[in-house]
Design a protein around this motif. Structure first.
Motif, PDB file in Angstrom:
ATOM      1  N   ALA A 185       0.805  -1.226   0.000  1.00  0.00           N
ATOM      2  CA  ALA A 185       0.000   0.000   0.000  1.00  0.00           C
ATOM      3  C   ALA A 185       0.835   1.271   0.000  1.00  0.00           C
ATOM      4  O   ALA A 185       0.386   2.308  -0.497  1.00  0.00           O
ATOM      5  CB  ALA A 185      -0.946   0.018   1.206  1.00  0.00           C
ATOM      6  N   ILE A 186       2.048   1.221   0.554  1.00  0.00           N
ATOM      7  CA  ILE A 186       2.902   2.404   0.662  1.00  0.00           C
ATOM      8  C   ILE A 186       4.325   2.017   0.289  1.00  0.00           C
ATOM      9  O   ILE A 186       4.840   0.993   0.744  1.00  0.00           O
ATOM     10  CB  ILE A 186       2.891   2.985   2.092  1.00  0.00           C
ATOM     11  CG1 ILE A 186       1.466   3.390   2.501  1.00  0.00           C
ATOM     12  CG2 ILE A 186       3.819   4.183   2.194  1.00  0.00           C
ATOM     13  CD1 ILE A 186       1.355   3.791   3.956  1.00  0.00           C
ATOM     14  N   ARG A 187       4.947   2.865  -0.506  1.00  0.00           N
ATOM     15  CA  ARG A 187       6.322   2.585  -0.927  1.00  0.00           C
ATOM     16  C   ARG A 187       7.092   3.903  -0.957  1.00  0.00           C
ATOM     17  O   ARG A 187       6.620   4.891  -1.529  1.00  0.00           O
ATOM     18  CB  ARG A 187       6.328   1.934  -2.309  1.00  0.00           C
ATOM     19  CG  ARG A 187       7.675   1.401  -2.769  1.00  0.00           C
ATOM     20  CD  ARG A 187       7.513   0.710  -4.112  1.00  0.00           C
ATOM     21  NE  ARG A 187       8.715   0.009  -4.517  1.00  0.00           N
ATOM     22  CZ  ARG A 187       9.737   0.578  -5.146  1.00  0.00           C
ATOM     23  NH1 ARG A 187       9.677   1.870  -5.448  1.00  0.00           N
ATOM     24  NH2 ARG A 187      10.790  -0.133  -5.495  1.00  0.00           N
ATOM     25  N   TYR A 188       8.267   3.916  -0.347  1.00  0.00           N
ATOM     26  CA  TYR A 188       9.111   5.119  -0.349  1.00  0.00           C
ATOM     27  C   TYR A 188      10.451   4.786  -1.009  1.00  0.00           C
ATOM     28  O   TYR A 188      11.038   3.736  -0.754  1.00  0.00           O
ATOM     29  CB  TYR A 188       9.362   5.623   1.074  1.00  0.00           C
ATOM     30  CG  TYR A 188      10.436   6.698   1.117  1.00  0.00           C
ATOM     31  CD1 TYR A 188      10.135   8.015   0.785  1.00  0.00           C
ATOM     32  CD2 TYR A 188      11.764   6.368   1.412  1.00  0.00           C
ATOM     33  CE1 TYR A 188      11.126   8.982   0.781  1.00  0.00           C
ATOM     34  CE2 TYR A 188      12.758   7.343   1.409  1.00  0.00           C
ATOM     35  CZ  TYR A 188      12.435   8.644   1.093  1.00  0.00           C
ATOM     36  OH  TYR A 188      13.419   9.607   1.070  1.00  0.00           O
ATOM     37  N   THR A 189      10.947   5.705  -1.847  1.00  0.00           N
ATOM     38  CA  THR A 189      12.222   5.509  -2.535  1.00  0.00           C
ATOM     39  C   THR A 189      13.073   6.763  -2.420  1.00  0.00           C
ATOM     40  O   THR A 189      12.590   7.872  -2.663  1.00  0.00           O
ATOM     41  CB  THR A 189      12.014   5.198  -4.033  1.00  0.00           C
ATOM     42  OG1 THR A 189      11.177   4.053  -4.163  1.00  0.00           O
ATOM     43  CG2 THR A 189      13.344   4.930  -4.717  1.00  0.00           C
ATOM     44  N   MET A 190      14.320   6.573  -2.047  1.00  0.00           N
ATOM     45  CA  MET A 190      15.333   7.638  -2.089  1.00  0.00           C
ATOM     46  C   MET A 190      16.388   7.206  -3.087  1.00  0.00           C
ATOM     47  O   MET A 190      16.949   6.111  -2.952  1.00  0.00           O
ATOM     48  CB  MET A 190      15.951   7.846  -0.714  1.00  0.00           C
ATOM     49  CG  MET A 190      17.133   8.818  -0.709  1.00  0.00           C
ATOM     50  SD  MET A 190      16.658  10.508  -1.080  1.00  0.00           S
ATOM     51  CE  MET A 190      18.257  11.289  -1.298  1.00  0.00           C
TER      52      MET A 190
ATOM     53  N   SER B 150      16.641  12.270  -5.796  1.00  0.00           N
ATOM     54  CA  SER B 150      15.187  12.101  -5.923  1.00  0.00           C
ATOM     55  C   SER B 150      14.621  11.430  -4.687  1.00  0.00           C
ATOM     56  O   SER B 150      15.273  10.572  -4.068  1.00  0.00           O
ATOM     57  CB  SER B 150      14.837  11.237  -7.143  1.00  0.00           C
ATOM     58  OG  SER B 150      15.348  11.773  -8.331  1.00  0.00           O
ATOM     59  N   HIS B 151      13.397  11.789  -4.348  1.00  0.00           N
ATOM     60  CA  HIS B 151      12.621  10.973  -3.423  1.00  0.00           C
ATOM     61  C   HIS B 151      11.214  10.842  -3.980  1.00  0.00           C
ATOM     62  O   HIS B 151      10.659  11.771  -4.564  1.00  0.00           O
ATOM     63  CB  HIS B 151      12.627  11.494  -1.983  1.00  0.00           C
ATOM     64  CG  HIS B 151      12.538  12.965  -1.830  1.00  0.00           C
ATOM     65  ND1 HIS B 151      13.222  13.647  -0.865  1.00  0.00           N
ATOM     66  CD2 HIS B 151      11.847  13.912  -2.514  1.00  0.00           C
ATOM     67  CE1 HIS B 151      12.959  14.927  -0.936  1.00  0.00           C
ATOM     68  NE2 HIS B 151      12.127  15.120  -1.931  1.00  0.00           N
TER      69      HIS B 151
ATOM     70  N   VAL C 208       4.258  10.581  -6.336  1.00  0.00           N
ATOM     71  CA  VAL C 208       4.816  11.928  -6.502  1.00  0.00           C
ATOM     72  C   VAL C 208       6.313  11.849  -6.271  1.00  0.00           C
ATOM     73  O   VAL C 208       6.783  11.205  -5.331  1.00  0.00           O
ATOM     74  CB  VAL C 208       4.142  12.939  -5.548  1.00  0.00           C
ATOM     75  CG1 VAL C 208       4.278  12.511  -4.090  1.00  0.00           C
ATOM     76  CG2 VAL C 208       4.713  14.335  -5.759  1.00  0.00           C
ATOM     77  N   GLN C 209       7.068  12.474  -7.145  1.00  0.00           N
ATOM     78  CA  GLN C 209       8.530  12.457  -7.058  1.00  0.00           C
ATOM     79  C   GLN C 209       9.056  13.871  -7.202  1.00  0.00           C
ATOM     80  O   GLN C 209       8.652  14.623  -8.088  1.00  0.00           O
ATOM     81  CB  GLN C 209       9.126  11.580  -8.165  1.00  0.00           C
ATOM     82  CG  GLN C 209      10.653  11.649  -8.269  1.00  0.00           C
ATOM     83  CD  GLN C 209      11.216  10.774  -9.362  1.00  0.00           C
ATOM     84  OE1 GLN C 209      10.917   9.591  -9.453  1.00  0.00           O
ATOM     85  NE2 GLN C 209      12.055  11.349 -10.219  1.00  0.00           N
TER      86      GLN C 209
ATOM     87  N   ASN D 204      18.969  14.154   2.686  1.00  0.00           N
ATOM     88  CA  ASN D 204      17.907  14.151   3.686  1.00  0.00           C
ATOM     89  C   ASN D 204      16.662  13.544   3.052  1.00  0.00           C
ATOM     90  O   ASN D 204      16.153  14.058   2.054  1.00  0.00           O
ATOM     91  CB  ASN D 204      17.627  15.581   4.149  1.00  0.00           C
ATOM     92  CG  ASN D 204      16.682  15.627   5.327  1.00  0.00           C
ATOM     93  OD1 ASN D 204      15.660  14.945   5.330  1.00  0.00           O
ATOM     94  ND2 ASN D 204      17.009  16.421   6.317  1.00  0.00           N
ATOM     95  N   PRO D 205      16.138  12.452   3.602  1.00  0.00           N
ATOM     96  CA  PRO D 205      15.116  11.690   2.877  1.00  0.00           C
ATOM     97  C   PRO D 205      13.750  12.367   2.733  1.00  0.00           C
ATOM     98  O   PRO D 205      12.992  12.023   1.835  1.00  0.00           O
ATOM     99  CB  PRO D 205      14.991  10.400   3.699  1.00  0.00           C
ATOM    100  CG  PRO D 205      15.464  10.764   5.054  1.00  0.00           C
ATOM    101  CD  PRO D 205      16.537  11.783   4.856  1.00  0.00           C
ATOM    102  N   LEU D 206      13.421  13.321   3.604  1.00  0.00           N
ATOM    103  CA  LEU D 206      12.081  13.914   3.544  1.00  0.00           C
ATOM    104  C   LEU D 206      12.110  15.431   3.412  1.00  0.00           C
ATOM    105  O   LEU D 206      11.132  16.098   3.701  1.00  0.00           O
ATOM    106  CB  LEU D 206      11.272  13.523   4.795  1.00  0.00           C
ATOM    107  CG  LEU D 206      10.892  12.046   4.893  1.00  0.00           C
ATOM    108  CD1 LEU D 206      10.184  11.758   6.208  1.00  0.00           C
ATOM    109  CD2 LEU D 206      10.008  11.628   3.726  1.00  0.00           C
TER     110      LEU D 206
END
Length: 567
Positions: free
Chosen positions: A242-247, A260-261, A275-276, A291-293
């Protein structure tokens, strides 16, 4: 020992291992599946048959992550074709290569022999079956694995270099002279490690080199596509259905990094939205962008490297995929590196910054019929004349490199679609596939290309990857509409004219391309492929009324040795 000798030594070691009749366990969970693999199509087909979408529209992904998306498939709901495709995917996960094993550590290869032949009737028309499609004569991934925890892999090959592939009189993939051999391999290599905390949540870290995809598309994602090859990258991701985060940090060239994040979300298994935000910086690697966020744009980094707007390129991307009904999905992708708001236009009327946006819209369907699928795919693409382009090629969204053997050809590859800026296109693909046995596909591409399309904007600068700055760009050579590149301010009118260019700019070149591809696998280790194609171009080279046409024919055979000699 020089570089060439080291490569051949590694190839010799691979050959020795291939002589040892020891078969490893299935693929490790951290092994990566390359961008463009059939596996992403297969996972998509199964998800659509169940009326779902997932995050298998980006690559490369680990086996562990792909297994998670496959585990969501309700096998009982699948058609005959779907069940065959499901078994084919599981067989890939469990596939054994030729290896040496010790405890949980394995060292192995998966050798492949490819024989290809090509012909085209018109030397002035580029190959349809080009360097992105062609395979080396001999190749194998050389892989060191530690169970499901760590995988190190690199591609070893004997094949033609990219300059040789572009020759009009190149009729096969067999290098017959020393200067035709690709000595710059590997093109793909990586370290991948990760861990699954629960049945549905895990992490993966990749340090690699090779193609990446953000968004599964017919003609190459407008956001990030596998048609930008050979770039080095570091990628960290947290994945869940349901949720995926990429750095991600991708190095285009020396001192040229894109940070990119991306956040992917899925709702009700029917709708995914991503959204990227990215920032390309022509400067050595910087900690603050890791910084990831953080919000890169809020840092105003374009003020930090000299004059305003220098050495940086902001980049924003959105994508969405929706399962309209069983077997059908709608999708869209949007990318932007410049956009002038109404506020900016009214308060800085003399500014010459152009809008730089691109988008793709498509519909795709896998319809089960008897033992196979009908595959229907329609996609449209639009890019303004300045998509991916900034004031200087050094901080535009392009990677460039030159080979050090053969023709010393210079190559330019945009971060996204190979069509580049200043292009409108529509492509239709119709086909039928019996999973793992045979397929037949027909495609038609209609494309209107402006004078800045493809990578034509680089012909005047001949940049070629050399580290450069604005002073190295000859006055008038670069296409960006900035009056600063004209002497004594004479270029303001020209800059304002360029700012207002619309797609396709100048005299549009219209390309019609029809291709038919058939593949047949009489055995699971042998695949035969035939592809005829026809291209007709109107207003060739942007000359009004000039036309050109040509036919092309390709035959190919691929032999997987590990499958051939398995017990």
């Amino acid at each position: 020992m020089n570089s060439l000798k080291r490569r051949w030594l590694l190839f010799f070691v691979s050959s020795l291992i291939s002589a040892v009749p020891v078969l490893a366990a299935g693929r490790g969970g951290q092994e990566l599946v390359k961008a463009g693999s059939w596996l992403y199509d297969a996972v998509t087909a199964l998800a659509l048959e169940c009326g779902q979408v997932n995050f298998a529209d980006q690559a490369p992904l680990s086996i562990a992550e792909l297994k998670l998306y496959v585990s969501e498939i309700d096998y009982s709901r699948l058609s005959i074709a779907g069940k065959a495709q499901y078994k084919r995917i599981i067989a890939y996960f469990d596939e054994q290569n030729i290896s040496l094993d010790s405890d949980i550590v394995s060292l192995g290869i998966d050798p492949e022999i490819n024989i290809e032949g090509y012909y085209k009737s018109n030397d002035d028309i580029a190959w349809v079956y080009d360097r992105y499609e062609r395979r080396p004569l001999l190749s194998t991934p050389f892989t060191l694995g530690v169970s499901d925890y760590v995988t190190l892999s690199t591609d070893i090959k004997l094949g033609e270099n990219k300059g040789q592939m572009a020759h009009n009189d190149n009729y096969s993939n067999v290098p017959i002279a020393p200067d035709e051999i690709d000595i710059n391999f590997p093109d793909t290599g990586y370290l991948s490690t990760g861990y699954k905390f629960t049945d549905t949540t895990g992490v993966n870290f990749q340090l690699g080199m090779g193609a990446q995809d953000v968004g599964r598309s017919l003609s190459g994602s407008v956001i990030t596509s596998r048609y930008m090859t050979g770039a080095s990258y570091a990628n960290f991701e947290i994945f869940n259905p349901a949720i995926r985060y990429t750095m991600n940090v991708t190095q285009f060239n020396v001192d040229k990094y894109m940070y990119s994040h991306r956040l992917d979300m899925r709702f009700f298994k029917k709708l995914s939205f991503s959204v990227q935000e990215s920032m390309l910086v022509y400067h050595p690697l910087e900690l603050r962008f890791l910084n990831p966020l953080t919000i890169y744009h809020g840092m105003s980094p374009w003020r930090d490297y000299g004059e305003d707007e220098s050495n940086t390129c902001a980049y924003l991307a959105l994508k969405a995929s929706f399962a309209l009904t069983d077997c059908v999905r709608l999708y869209g992708m949007y990318a932007m590196n410049q956009f002038q708001t109404a506020y900016e236009q009214s308060n800085w009327p003399d500014d010459t910054t152009p809008n730089s946006i691109g988008a793709q819209l498509g519909i795709e369907s896998y319809i089960p019929f008897k033992e196979g699928y009908f595959h229907l795919w329609l996609e449209g693409y639009y890019a303004t004349p300045y998509l991916y382009i900034k004031e200087n090629p050094a901080w535009s969204l392009v990677r460039t490199y030159a080979e050090n053997i053969g023709d010393m050809a210079v190559f330019y590859e945009w971060v996204g679609s190979p069509f580049g800026p200043d292009t409108m296109s529509g492509e239709l693909n119709l086909g039928y596939e019996v999973p793992g046995r045979w397929s037949l596909n027909a495609s038609y591409l209609l494309m209107a290309r402006g004078e800045y399309s493809g990578t034509s904007v680089f012909s005047a600068t001949d940049w070629g990857g050399t580290k450069t700055d604005e002073s190295d760009i000859t006055t008038g050579d670069w296409v960006y509409p900035s009056s600063d590149i004209y002497p004594d301010g004479q270029g303001k009118e020209e800059a304002k004219r360029r700012q207002k260019l619309s797609t396709p700019s100048g005299t549009a070149e219209y390309v019609n391309r029809i291709a038919l591809r058939g593949s047949y696998s009489p055995f699971d280790y042998l695949t035969l492929t035939v592809q005829p194609a026809y291209v007709f171009i109107f207003n060739r080279d942007h000359v009004k009324g000039k036309s050109d046409q040509g036919v092309e024919f390709t035959v190919a055979a691929s032999l997987r040795l590990a499958r051939m000699f398995k017990p």
